[in-house]
Design a protein around this motif. Structure first.
Motif: not given
Length: 1045
Positions: A122-125, A130-131, A137-139
């Motif tokens: 997730v979010y390879e780049d 995001p934060a 980008n969360k649980s």
């Protein structure tokens, strides 16, 4: 996609969207128009449509679905900013459930979330990441489907897998939840995202199945495809989001370089121009957006959802393998320089190998497909099949024509170890060693014409007296193969079967020397004749030979079924009962049966067993006693059923004795030979009797060994097969007694001895030996020969492949078959055999014309760009026109500019004697010969035979030479590179300088002016031509001044 697609029918029935765009209440009492709000509502629908997350691939899914998100957003504005327990997944790979409420507006999900084999990213780049706690980008709770042999994990094995996965999870900073062995689902929770899953080392620790689960996902995804297709069904706005290489997971930059190598620039420019015009007509504006939320600039209508092609694997830019075969280049682009890559074809990393059935498949993309060329199917070296159809084993629908499936046929399966790796030791033992043994035997040679060349075809010769030694040598090789520790179970079983086959060939087809009369006349006890199954009496006669052969075959049959008897005995509940004795009799283990009966205290039975299969008198007595009991109405309830079965067997009633028993065909053949037919019956009669009973369906079908005893239960459950076992074919061949045998093709099919339909590594030798001793004769077994050749080529054994081809029988209807096969091998596998001195020498020793070898190396060198080497090989194979072209256009100019004139002279004069076969010789290599000859004669070189004394003769020779230069430039045209044109200029300038260097003062003005005229016709630069004109004017002016004075 219109508003109807977004809304669809409401589950509750409270809203209905009319095709005109007017919303009405579903209830009849509330049905009224709200056309005043139509424009506002249409604007809202467009905004909802554009704010939905992007999901293109059909094997990806989300919960709630896109359709449901659109409907809920319409009823509850802002719903997409707070979707509870949002889930995204990929069929056959896994899923991610984000805990709590998630904002999914504007998200390009496929660019953010990527599911690979046993891995999720997730979010390879990281630029767009995001934060923690924002975006995706969360649980979350992650489920990864492990494509493992989970159905075999039980007890302690399953616990070890769970412990290993728990350790891997904790090492990656996640929390292990569970592992379901039945479904292969590995669940764990994460606080935020990066990359989670198994590495290559982890996969080695956890035994993975060869069969990937990706293919199964397509069938499951049909329902999701229908939903997505309905959602993205607007035909007006269909548009590809990315270019075709990007869509297929390839590096567009590499594809561009590939295109430059393979196709002419003119074609490329035309295609670019047409593509630009097409794009401008169809898509006047192109809007893009970043994969992160909030960066929306404009929104493309999603393309029609198409099923993700399973044959295509993910391509990574760093997986370019230098060992891959180079890609053929068009003639005009061969010399173009490359800056970032070699001129090699695409090949996926071995990490992305996909097993297909029991073989291996690579998936690459053919550049011709992207350039609009027609492509359907083709074969590559080593058994590689390239096609645009469905992959092997795939049962789904909708495979795109833009997908190239490259599948490697499993020709080398027998040489692979348990880890599916081809081992050099296996190649040596299974292929090279048997062929070395075959080559060491006696051969006869037959010379056949192949055009202007001669091939030496070979044929093995032997006799039946030496057959035992030949079989023993082959058995020794197979026993060495069985010593390999990591040999797969199927290959081990097949090799053990080959040992028994070679033993059977020895028993059925070998002869003995006849030294005198036989020392025995009866065969009541066959084992006594065997001398522990090996030797033979020192003196035999022709009458005893059939009985001796029967005794040897009886011993062979006992050995071949011994393990089956032991397996059945091991499954008995009562290991010392009468059933145990019956099983021992099916394998003719008489000693063990008698001892067991005596141990039970059944002395009478022991006495009967000691005479089993012997005199026909004993059988007749037992059979008569059974008939008497039956006719007198004896109550058999007082006699054990198994005892009656034993008496039936001893009395020769094998069918009634075996009723209700599952007996394999070899043991049933033994029952027929040992207990029913007389002990003096010859083997051909026994085999013919079994074949007659087989046609009536009264005996077991002689299925091949891999069905009869193989580990695959599905195969073992088959009661019939289209092929007999190889051992049974040998029995039928022996029974044919030299008459025409109609089962040769089936006999020497791979199916007769192995479950691998492409494995001919041993049956080729068996065919060769049997044919050498005269057991049969056939020239129609080319399938066997070519199959074995293909196996050898897939393993890089080119010299042995040619050796096998030279053993193919000669046929009048295929005169040049051997030549075509050999030349094709030499050309396709030149990089293999030419780089190995042993193979090169072996091919030469086999009598292959050296011209064929040089021609193949010439073409390969030209393909590699080594033109000097290609030229040498073309000269060696007397391909004068091709050598001439390479010399003139590529080699000679570079040599001339580097000052290697002696080498040019050697190359040109080596072709001079064959100039009648070369088109435009005088305007090609003849230019160089003429130049060096003319230069030497004008320099007054003592080594020159022809000297030009006068300026007139020099001028005439120079004029002819310049004429040839100009004509050469006209004839060769664009084929001459810039270097060649520079060379022509240097030649002309040097001749011009020599033309007026000596003898000018003694010549007339007319002659000198004619020389200047000659020089102006030379192919020289304009400034040089102007200089010569100025000299001519100055000379003429001087002459006029002198005349006036």
């Amino acid at each position: 996609m219109d508003s109807t697609d977004l809304l669809g029918p409401s589950d509750k029935g409270d809203l209905f969207l009319h095709p005109s765009g007017v919303i009405t209440a579903a209830s009849p009492s509330k049905r009224r128009k709200i056309s005043l709000e139509e424009r506002v509502l249409g604007h809202e629908l467009i905004e909802i449509k554009q704010s939905l997350p992007i999901l293109r691939s059909s094997d990806y899914f989300i919960k709630p679905s896109l359709k449901e998100l659109a409907f809920r957003e319409l009823l509850d504005p802002g719903y997409c900013c707070r979707v509870p327990d949002f889930t995204i997944g990929r069929l056959g790979h896994g899923s991610i459930k984000f805990i709590g409420k998630t904002d999914v507006k504007w998200l390009d999900l496929e660019k953010i979330v990527k599911f690979c084999r046993h891995e999720v990213v997730v979010y390879e780049d990281k630029v767009y990441k995001p934060a923690i706690g924002e975006g995706l980008n969360k649980s979350a709770e992650v489920t990864i489907v492990l494509q493992s042999v989970s159905s075999h994990y039980k007890g302690e094995q399953s616990s070890k897998v769970v412990d290993r996965l728990r350790s891997i999870t904790e090492r990656q900073g996640a929390h292990f939840i569970s592992y379901e062995s039945n479904s292969g689902e590995w669940k764990f929770s994460v606080n935020h995202f990066s990359r989670f899953g198994l590495t290559e080392d982890d996969e080695e620790d956890i035994v993975m199945d060869d069969a990937t689960a990706i293919q199964d996902a397509v069938d499951i995804s049909d329902a999701n495809d229908a939903v997505n297709a309905e959602l993205y069904a607007d035909p007006i706005d269909q548009e590809l989001f990315v270019s075709l290489p990007s869509h297929l997971g390839l590096d567009p930059a590499r594809m561009k370089e590939m295109k430059m190598l393979m196709f002419n620039r003119e074609d490329e420019e035309d295609e670019k121009h047409q593509q630009i015009l097409s794009d401008e007509e169809q898509y006047p504006m192109e809007n893009k957006r970043s994969p992160i939320r909030g960066s929306h600039i404009g929104r493309l209508e999603p393309a029609t959802v198409r099923k993700t092609p399973l044959a295509l694997l993910e391509y990574h830019g760093n997986t370019f393998d230098s060992s891959a075969r180079r890609t053929l280049m068009s003639q005009e682009n061969k010399g173009l320089p490359l800056t970032t890559m070699k001129s090699e074809g695409f090949k996926l990393d071995s990490e992305y190998e996909t097993p297909v059935s029991t073989y291996h498949s690579h998936n690459v993309v053919d550049a011709a497909l992207f350039m609009g060329r027609s492509f359907r199917v083709g074969w590559g070296p080593g058994g590689v099949l390239v096609h645009t159809g469905s992959p092997v084993g795939y049962e789904g629908h909708g495979i795109l024509s833009s997908v190239i499936s490259l599948e490697k046929v499993g020709l080398d399966k027998v040489a692979r170890d348990g880890s599916e790796t081809v081992e050099e030791e296996n190649v040596s033992l299974f292929f090279a060693a048997p062929l070395v043994l075959h080559k060491s035997m006696d051969h006869v040679t037959e010379k056949v014409r192949a055009g202007s060349f001669v091939l030496r075809l070979q044929k093995l010769v032997s006799d039946r007296l030496t057959l035992p030694d030949i079989c023993r040598n082959y058995i020794d090789l197979v026993e060495k193969q069985l010593e390999i520790p990591a040999l797969p179970a199927s290959v081990r079983m097949s090799s053990m079967h080959q040992v028994m086959v070679w033993e059977l060939i020895r028993v059925l087809f070998s002869d003995r020397e006849i030294n005198g009369p036989s020392k025995f006349t009866e065969a009541d006890n066959e084992e006594d004749m065997m001398q522990d199954g090996g030797g033979s009496p020192p003196e035999t006669d022709t009458e005893a030979l059939p009985l001796m052969r029967r005794a040897e075959f009886s011993y062979w049959l006992q050995e071949s079924v011994y393990h089956r008897v032991q397996e059945d005995v091991g499954c008995l509940a009562d290991s010392g009962g009468l059933e145990h004795i019956f099983l021992l009799l099916t394998g003719r283990q008489l000693d063990a049966a008698v001892q067991l009966a005596a141990a039970r205290g059944d002395v009478r039975l022991a006495c009967l067993l000691s005479q089993a299969g012997g005199s026909m008198v004993n059988r007749s007595d037992i059979s008569q006693q059974l008939d008497m009991w039956s006719s007198n109405g004896l109550d058999y309830s007082f006699i054990e059923t198994e005892r009656i079965r034993l008496l039936e067997l001893l009395g020769g009633h094998i069918h009634s004795a075996s009723q209700g028993k599952k007996i394999d065909w070899k043991r049933f053949l033994g029952l027929l030979m040992w207990y029913e037919l007389p002990s003096y019956t010859h083997l051909p009669t026994i085999f013919q009797t079994y074949q007659s009973l087989l046609s009536e369906g009264k005996v077991p079908f002689p299925v091949p060994i891999y069905i009869d005893e193989g580990p695959d239960q599905d195969l073992r459950d088959r009661s019939t097969s289209s092929h007999f076992d190889l051992a049974y074919y040998l029995m039928l061949l022996h029974a044919s007694k030299g008459t025409e045998f109609g089962h040769l093709k089936s006999m020497f099919s791979a199916f007769a001895s192995t479950d691998d339909p492409l494995d001919y590594h041993m049956i080729w030798h068996q065919r060769s030996v049997l044919e050498a001793i005269g057991a049969f004769s056939s020239n129609s077994l080319h399938t066997l020969d070519v199959g074995y050749v293909s196996q050898l080529l897939s393993l890089g054994q080119c010299h042995w492949a040619i050796y096998v081809i030279l053993h193919m029988p000669y046929r009048e209807d295929t005169l040049y078959l051997h030549a075509r096969f050999i030349r094709e091998i030499l050309f396709q596998y030149c990089d293999v055999w030419s780089s190995q001195e042993e193979q090169h020498k072996c091919i030469e020793d086999l009598g292959v014309p050296s011209a064929w070898l040089h021609e193949a190396m010439a073409v390969y060198s030209e393909y590699q760009g080594d033109m000097p080497k290609a030229l040498e090989h073309f000269l060696q194979c007397s391909s004068w026109p091709k050598a001439h072209t390479i010399l003139v256009t590529l080699v000679a100019p570079s040599l001339f500019l580097s000052g290697q004139h002696t080498e040019i002279w050697r190359l040109a004069t080596s072709m001079e004697d064959y100039n009648s076969e070369i088109e435009n010789w005088d305007l090609g290599a003849g230019i160089y010969v003429t130049f060096y000859t003319l230069r030497s004669s004008m320099r007054d070189d003592d080594r020159t035979i022809t000297k030009l004394e006068s300026l007139e003769s020099k001028d005439e020779a120079s004029r002819d030479f310049f004429g040839h230069l100009n004509e050469s430039l006209r004839v060769w045209g664009k084929r001459l590179p810039i270097d060649a044109r520079v060379v022509y200029t240097k030649m002309a300038e040097e001749i011009c300088s020599l033309l007026l260097s000596k003898g000018r003062e003694d010549s007339s003005l007319e002659t000198q002016m004619r020389c200047f005229e000659t020089m102006t016709s030379a192919p020289i630069p304009e400034d040089s031509r102007s200089s010569h004109l100025e000299d001519a004017v100055a000379l003429f002016t001087c002459f006029l001044s002198g005349a006036a004075a």
